[in-house]
Design an enzyme around this catalytic site. Structure first.
Site, PDB file in Angstrom:
ATOM      1  N   CYS A  85      15.375  45.400  53.978  1.00 14.49           N
ATOM      2  CA  CYS A  85      14.891  43.979  53.767  1.00 14.49           C
ATOM      3  C   CYS A  85      15.988  43.114  53.364  1.00 14.49           C
ATOM      4  O   CYS A  85      15.904  41.784  53.401  1.00 14.49           O
ATOM      5  CB  CYS A  85      13.648  43.717  53.244  1.00 14.49           C
ATOM      6  N   CYS A 208       0.378  39.063  50.548  1.00 10.99           N
ATOM      7  CA  CYS A 208       1.342  39.363  51.254  1.00 10.99           C
ATOM      8  C   CYS A 208       2.339  38.563  52.099  1.00 10.99           C
ATOM      9  O   CYS A 208       1.895  37.661  52.492  1.00 10.99           O
ATOM     10  CB  CYS A 208       0.645  40.379  52.505  1.00 10.99           C
ATOM     11  N   SER A 209       3.456  38.773  52.269  1.00  9.13           N
ATOM     12  CA  SER A 209       4.231  37.959  53.067  1.00  9.13           C
ATOM     13  C   SER A 209       3.931  37.740  54.521  1.00  9.13           C
ATOM     14  O   SER A 209       3.468  38.754  55.019  1.00  9.13           O
ATOM     15  CB  SER A 209       5.823  38.286  52.803  1.00  9.13           C
ATOM     16  N   LYS A 334       6.583  34.502  51.547  1.00  7.75           N
ATOM     17  CA  LYS A 334       5.316  34.219  51.517  1.00  7.75           C
ATOM     18  C   LYS A 334       4.789  33.262  52.618  1.00  7.75           C
ATOM     19  O   LYS A 334       3.922  33.476  53.595  1.00  7.75           O
ATOM     20  CB  LYS A 334       4.846  33.748  50.232  1.00  7.75           C
ATOM     21  N   HIS A 338       9.093  36.189  57.095  1.00  8.75           N
ATOM     22  CA  HIS A 338       9.855  37.407  56.636  1.00  8.75           C
ATOM     23  C   HIS A 338      10.430  38.225  57.857  1.00  8.75           C
ATOM     24  O   HIS A 338       9.717  39.185  58.097  1.00  8.75           O
ATOM     25  CB  HIS A 338       9.246  38.342  55.671  1.00  8.75           C
TER      26      HIS A 338
END
Lengths: 391, 145
Positions: A85, A208-209, A334, A338
């Protein structure tokens, strides 16, 4: 950790970013073209002026050809790289070193990910690690281990900690609501965040993003050339990276309230930039809030809060958009979303806007130093990137 | 045939030269940890180099399969088709392992009854003829420890 750093030797002279989100209308190549057009325009250069390219993508492409084909680049050096990531930040780090070395005069770092057409929700990894017993350890499950460990170590009631992590999601949604390029552009009430369907441990959906498609890019040159391209370049003060030996998840010495890799990379970055007190000297930060509890732990690993005090700073509003030290003013993973390979460059895009006074409604008053932090992996087994930039 | 807890659709691990002895022991329902023959430091999961002294020489030490829950999480979303929900992921501190943990699943226990420090023991789930995966369940109270 030993590094010499390249403080004030490399400038960012242009940045571009596509809207992030469910981009069913765009392929990965389409997104690259959009981000590239944006960054060429930002730096006021024609494509032929850029000497070399670094393409970061975790899984949407396999070689430099993904970029050279999409942009029809004529026989230029294009490196495709991946570092989980933290891929987007790695593209920029390597591009920066290439200009610092003198090998090239003008380079591009560009990151992309196309997650929404994969047929899966979330990230797909094909290789169950090592002994196979952790195959059922999903990303939210891994990071959910941080919250109860933190609560226990610092004597925070779990109900109160749920409020702390929910407030991180609330804050990042408030910021994202002011960002026209974000995936989720809506404020969400605390109560709705706290009562969202559970995913793993204390995490609900709102912890969660966003899973998204998108691309972001930067053009860099040596500092002495920066004003050829723009009146207001930003300068790299520090670039650091740490990959851990991965003992954390398995050694009984690890307690799930820190990322040693983040501590190591932050200390290295502060050394390069000459930052003695990050809580006071770093004006703003974009950090890797893949899950809400990650952002909480990062505040302490980055030295923004003392150990065991980060939760109080969160509740007190220190990291809000209008707080003393805004964190994720663009909405973060968030709310901005992402798309893996693009995220590190998206963070830098916000630093670019903020330092140049171009962040609109989100503008922070007189920022001096900005920090980006990008993480790949899981608690106890990860890679960590930290950059510091300023005018 | 052993009791089954997870569906066949779970991603299956691949053995490498380093991990093969671990899987061969697992197939015999023996839980082993790798031990450096130079410095005696144990490590898990299996890896080519000792994190303590960087020696490449190692052998295998059988452990009791008992341990306790260091931490755990309840997962409400499936990773594989046909999976029962919620399921439990836990970090287990392994007894007699030289300070090692293993990430695995808790089975045969209600999520509400799991707590940090819960004593557990290994239970082998035979996913196929040559693949057994260690899961953990609470130590049954009748049996002496």
């Amino acid at each position: 950790m030993a590094s010499n750093g390249i403080k004030d030797r490399v400038a960012i002279v242009g940045m571009g970013c596509t809207p992030f989100g469910e981009r069913w209308d765009k392929s990965g190549e389409d997104l690259l073209v959009d981000a590239a057009k944006d960054v060429y325009a930002s730096a006021n250069v024609e494509p032929d002026a850029v000497d070399a390219y670094w393409l970061g993508t975790m899984g949407s492409g396999t070689s430099g050809l993904m970029l050279s084909e999409a942009l029809k680049l004529p026989y230029k050096p294009v490196t495709r790289l991946e570092n989980m990531c933290a891929t987007g930040s790695e593209a920029m780090r390597n591009a920066a070193y290439a200009v610092a070395s003198g090998a090239y005069d003008l380079v591009m770092a560009i990151g992309v990910e196309k997650l929404k057409d994969s047929g899966y929700s979330g990230l797909v990894t094909s290789r169950p690690p090592d002994d196979g017993t952790s195959a059922s350890m999903t990303a939210p499950a891994m990071f959910s281990l941080l919250a109860p460990a933190y609560a226990k170590k610092y004597g925070v009631d779990e109900g109160e900690l749920k409020e702390v992590i929910s407030r991180i999601a609330w804050k990042n949604h408030c910021n994202g609501a002011k960002n026209p390029k974000a995936q989720f552009r809506k404020e969400v009430p605390m109560e709705r965040i706290q009562n969202s369907p559970r995913v793993a441990g204390m995490f609900g959906i709102f912890d969660c993003s966003g899973v998204s498609d998108g691309s972001a890019a930067a053009i860099l040159c040596r500092a002495e050339d920066a004003h050829k391209y723009t009146d207001s370049p930003i300068f790299i003060k520090a670039l650091s990276f740490a990959a851990g030996p991965a003992e954390g998840a398995y050694s009984q010495d690890y307690d799930f309230t820190t990322f040693q890799e983040v501590v190591a990379s932050a200390q290295d970055a502060y050394g390069q930039a000459g930052v003695a007190n990050p809580r006071e000297e770093i004006s703003m930060a974009e950090v890797h809030d893949c899950f809400t509890a990650t952002e909480l732990v990062l505040m302490e690993d980055l030295g923004f809060s003392a150990r065991g005090e980060g939760w109080k700073d969160v509740l007190g509003g220190r990291f809000d958009g209008d707080g003393a030290q805004p964190v994720n003013p663009d909405g973060g993973l968030k709310s901005f979303g992402h798309p893996i390979g693009a995220s590190g460059l998206r963070m830098m895009y916000e630093m670019w806007l903020q330092l140049r006074g171009e962040a609109g409604e989100r503008q922070i008053a007189e920022p001096k130093l900005g920090l980006t932090h990008n993480l790949g992996g899981q608690p106890g087994r990860c890679v960590s990137f930290v950059s510091i930039v300023g005018k | 045939m052993s009791e089954r807890f997870f569906p066949d659709s779970m991603p299956a691990p691949l053995a490498s030269a380093t991990t093969l002895p671990w899987w061969e022991a697992a197939a015999e329902h023996r839980l082993v940890v790798q031990r450096c023959t130079s410095c005696e430091h144990t490590r898990h999961p299996p890896a080519p180099i000792c994190p303590e002294c960087r020696s490449g020489e190692s052998d295998w030490k059988e452990v009791s399969g008992r341990g306790e829950v260091y931490t755990f999480t309840i997962v409400h979303r499936p990773i594989a088709a046909g999976q029962e929900l919620p399921y439990l992921v836990a970090v287990i501190a392994l007894e007699g392992s030289g300070g090692l943990r293993i990430i695995s699943n808790l089975v045969g226990v209600d999520p509400g009854e799991v707590a940090i420090g819960l004593p557990v023991e290994v239970v082998w789930e035979e996913m196929s003829a040559d693949l057994a995966i260690p899961r953990f369940r609470p130590v049954s109270e009748e049996e002496p420890r």
